[in-house]
Design an enzyme around this catalytic site. Structure first.
Site, PDB file in Angstrom:
ATOM      1  N   HIS A 197      54.146  35.879  45.459  1.00 58.50           N
ATOM      2  CA  HIS A 197      54.086  34.665  46.276  1.00 58.50           C
ATOM      3  C   HIS A 197      53.684  34.959  47.711  1.00 58.50           C
ATOM      4  CE1 HIS A 197      56.832  32.162  43.505  1.00 58.50           C
ATOM      5  NE2 HIS A 197      55.567  32.059  43.202  1.00 58.50           N
ATOM      6  N   GLU A 442      32.892  32.481  31.334  1.00 58.70           N
ATOM      7  CA  GLU A 442      33.907  33.427  31.805  1.00 58.70           C
ATOM      8  C   GLU A 442      34.530  34.226  30.667  1.00 58.70           C
ATOM      9  OE1 GLU A 442      36.960  31.283  33.932  1.00 58.70           O
ATOM     10  OE2 GLU A 442      36.923  29.607  32.541  1.00 58.70           O
ATOM     11  N   CYS A 513      31.207  31.127  40.659  1.00 60.07           N
ATOM     12  CA  CYS A 513      32.325  30.572  41.434  1.00 60.07           C
ATOM     13  C   CYS A 513      33.532  31.502  41.446  1.00 60.07           C
ATOM     14  CB  CYS A 513      32.716  29.189  40.916  1.00 60.07           C
ATOM     15  SG  CYS A 513      33.341  29.214  39.235  1.00 60.07           S
TER      16      CYS A 513
HETATM   17  C1  PEP Z   1      37.018  32.658  37.467  1.00 56.57           C
HETATM   18  O1  PEP Z   1      37.596  32.943  36.425  1.00 56.57           O
HETATM   19  O2  PEP Z   1      36.199  33.417  38.033  1.00 56.57           O
HETATM   20  C2  PEP Z   1      37.286  31.372  38.139  1.00 56.57           C
HETATM   21  C3  PEP Z   1      36.541  30.949  39.123  1.00 56.57           C
HETATM   22  O3  PEP Z   1      38.340  30.643  37.715  1.00 56.57           O
HETATM   23  P1  PEP Z   1      39.871  31.024  37.979  1.00 56.57           P
HETATM   24  O4  PEP Z   1      39.907  32.123  39.024  1.00 56.57           O
HETATM   25  O5  PEP Z   1      40.519  29.771  38.427  1.00 56.57           O
HETATM   26  O6  PEP Z   1      40.318  31.484  36.642  1.00 56.57           O
HETATM   27 MG    MG Z   2      38.635  31.461  35.288  1.00 56.62          MG
END
Ligand code: PEP
Ligand code: MG
Length: 582
Positions: A197, A442, A513
């Site tokens: 955290h 992913e 992303c």
């Molecule tokens: C990722 O997996 O790269 C992503 C952007 O999603 P999260 O980090 O929320 O799993």
């Molecule tokens: Mg992800």
């Protein structure tokens, strides 16, 4: 005293220099004595009163949360309030006083030790880290029982406060809040991992920090001079004058760089050869939109909608209704003033559990996560889709589906979108009928079967955080395997490059992303692979833009063959490093 250096886990960037302020060590070392039969009820009441006082304290902290504080902070306080109300803390110690005649402190510590031992047995690293929440709650109650003063120094001027480095065995998120107002310079803790955290809060507050330092709080003394190198996870105690000077210069340079960067806010992100690049923001809540605009984001590339569903208070932690979600999505799209907002549907599970779901998965990262969970809960999924669609009447919204791996999952998801549209039509509600639907890439299986995706989806977004986790078979939240988490592993490079190339060839827009998009060390590598859309935390956006402004695709291109052909990690690392200096 001679200078010494400690190594831990870097969690938040930058350099902090200041004098150490040690938080009172864990107060679990308490007086032990037996109370007489006649004193038992008074002792029980003493503990009950202390628990009630802490409840009020937490409530006050909650009420006084600054408006702009990160969403996680409120959630952490809720967790502490829940722990405090749990019979394990609120009742069992009272029974111990009654049955064993222990004094209140002893009874409480006995129970906390018992719970801590049970947590040590848990295999899941995320859950194991929650042990510290129980200990922090216990310490709060003990402080009330023993009348220990607040750990904050009473007389700190603005100037000294800014240079205060907090050193502690562990810091509760609630205590962190008190420091937030006092503009402390950084913090160092013995406990914690990337996912603890305190690490999460430090990152969202943008304060240099290092955690997992094991015995820093025993080795560092009050008022020692301390340097935190938040990029390296290194803490230097009582540095030699020349070392201190070097860090002061680095700190000043970083500050100057930041100031300079802010001038790029309105500069278009175009490479030296004239290629326009789209820079987008990752957000967790609608309130993150103004900082995203402030950083010059051209839109939101990833709205992690699950944060609307997590850490909720109230009866049975009810999930947000369709209307409540609609308001949040509408708020985001309105705040972005005509720029597109990509809303990812609920990515719950793994290290982002729902309070309402019982966690029985053997391996949550491989379990009923994200779209798998949504397809198993069609009513909940439809409600979210309707909320997103309704918000699309107020500005450009795109829908992004996480964790897809199978063709039937894509088809089912698209069918659900159509069903949600039909329901809205029947109800006479407005929405964008041409809303674009995209897939997160992913899971390696998705990257390796990309034609399935380009055929069916309007756009793709590569989630490198999970793509790396699943390609290399390491839990991204587990600090014990953190050293194996490598974005430059040839397998990761291969999947990334082939996904970008296939999508581009098919004319399907693709972005990244995951965290890689915000790492300036990798900007040119991604540009060289053909990436033209990057989505990242707003605090990283201007640094990435600067890297783009200094890059020339014609100069990058000749280096790419070597990087994409070789399987030798050292050769890849050297070539990526070379890219940065051209
Ligand atoms: C990722 O997996 O790269 C992503 C952007 O999603 P999260 O980090 O929320 O799993
Ligand atoms: Mg992800």
């Amino acid at each position: 005293m001679a200078s010494f250096t400690l190594h831990g886990i870097p969690v938040s960037r930058g350099i902090a220099i200041g004098r150490a302020h040690l938080l009172a060590p864990a107060a679990l070392d308490v007086k032990h004595y037996l109370v007489s039969e006649e004193q038992v009820e008074a002792e029980v009441q003493r503990l009950q009163k202390a628990i009630a006082t802490v409840h009020r304290e937490l409530q006050t902290i909650w009420n006084e949360l600054p408006k702009d504080s990160p969403a996680e902070l409120g959630a952490f306080i809720d967790v502490h309030a829940l722990i405090l109300s749990d019979p394990m803390i609120a009742e069992v110690p009272l029974d111990i006083i009654r049955s064993r005649h222990y004094n209140a402190e002893w009874a409480l510590v006995t129970q906390i030790d018992e719970l801590s031992a049970q947590f040590d047995e848990i295999e899941d690293a995320y859950l194991r880290e929650r042990k510290s929440d129980i200990q922090q709650v216990g310490e709060r109650v003990l402080k009330v029982l023993t009348g220990t003063a607040s750990p904050l120094p009473q007389t700190d001027s603005e100037e000294t406060a800014g240079r205060m480095i907090v050193v502690a065995h562990d810091i509760s998120p609630a205590d962190m809040l008190q420091f937030k107002d006092r503009a402390f310079g950084g913090f160092v803790t013995d406990l914690g991992g990337q996912n603890s955290h305190t690490a999460i809060v430090a990152r969202s507050l943008d304060i240099p920090a290092a955690v997992g330092m094991y015995n820093a709080s025993a080795l560092i003394q009050q008022d020692d001079w301390v340097v935190i190198d938040g990029d390296a996870g290194v803490v230097i105690v009582d540095p030699a004058p020349n070392v201190l000077e070097q860090y002061r210069e680095r700190q000043a340079r970083l500050l100057r760089d930041r100031k300079k960067l802010s001038k790029l806010r309105k500069t278009p992100a175009v490479t030296r050869d004239g290629t326009a690049i789209t820079l987008l923001a990752n957000i967790e809540l609608p309130e993150d939109c103004p900082p995203a605009l402030e950083a010059g984001a051209m839109g939101v590339g990833l709205f992690r909608s699950e944060f609307l569903f997590m850490g909720r208070t109230g009866p049975a932690h009810k999930l947000p209704s369709e209307d409540e979600q609609f308001e949040s999505y509408r708020k985001a799209v309105t705040a972005m003033k005509g720029r597109p907002v990509t809303i990812r549907t609920l990515d719950i599970g793994a290290d982002k559990p729902l309070d309402t779901v019982e966690h029985t998965a053997l391996n949550p990262a491989l379990g009923l996560r994200a779209i798998r969970f949504c397809l198993a809960e069609p009513q909940m999924f439809l409600a979210q889709l309707r909320a997103i669609l309704r918000a699309s009447a107020y500005g450009p919204i795109k829908l992004l589906i996480p964790m897809l791996a199978h063709a039937f999952e894509i088809d089912q998801s698209l069918a659900m979108v159509e069903q949600a549209k039909a329901q809205l039509r029947d109800a006479g509600k407005k929405f964008d009928p041409l809303i674009q639907v995209g897939a997160m890439i992913e899971i390696p299986a998705a990257a390796l079967t990309l034609p399935l995706f380009v055929k069916r989806m309007d756009f793709l977004s590569i989630g490198t955080n999970d793509l790396i986790q699943y390609t290399l078979a390491i839990d991204r939240a587990d600090h014990e395997v953190a050293h194996l988490y490598n974005p430059l592993h040839p397998a990761v490079i291969y999947l990334l490059a082939s996904t970008i190339a296939t999508a581009s060839k098919s004319g399907v827009p693709v972005s990244v992303c995951g965290e890689m998009a915000g790492d300036t060390k990798l900007t040119r590598l991604l540009l060289g692979m053909g990436l033209r859309e990057f989505s990242m935390h707003p605090t990283q956006l201007l640094a990435v833009k600067q890297e783009i402004l200094n890059s020339d695709l014609n100069e990058i291109a000749p280096h790419m063959k070597k990087i994409l052909k070789t399987m030798e990690p050292a050769a890849i690392a050297a070539a990526v490093e070379q890219l940065r200096s051209i």
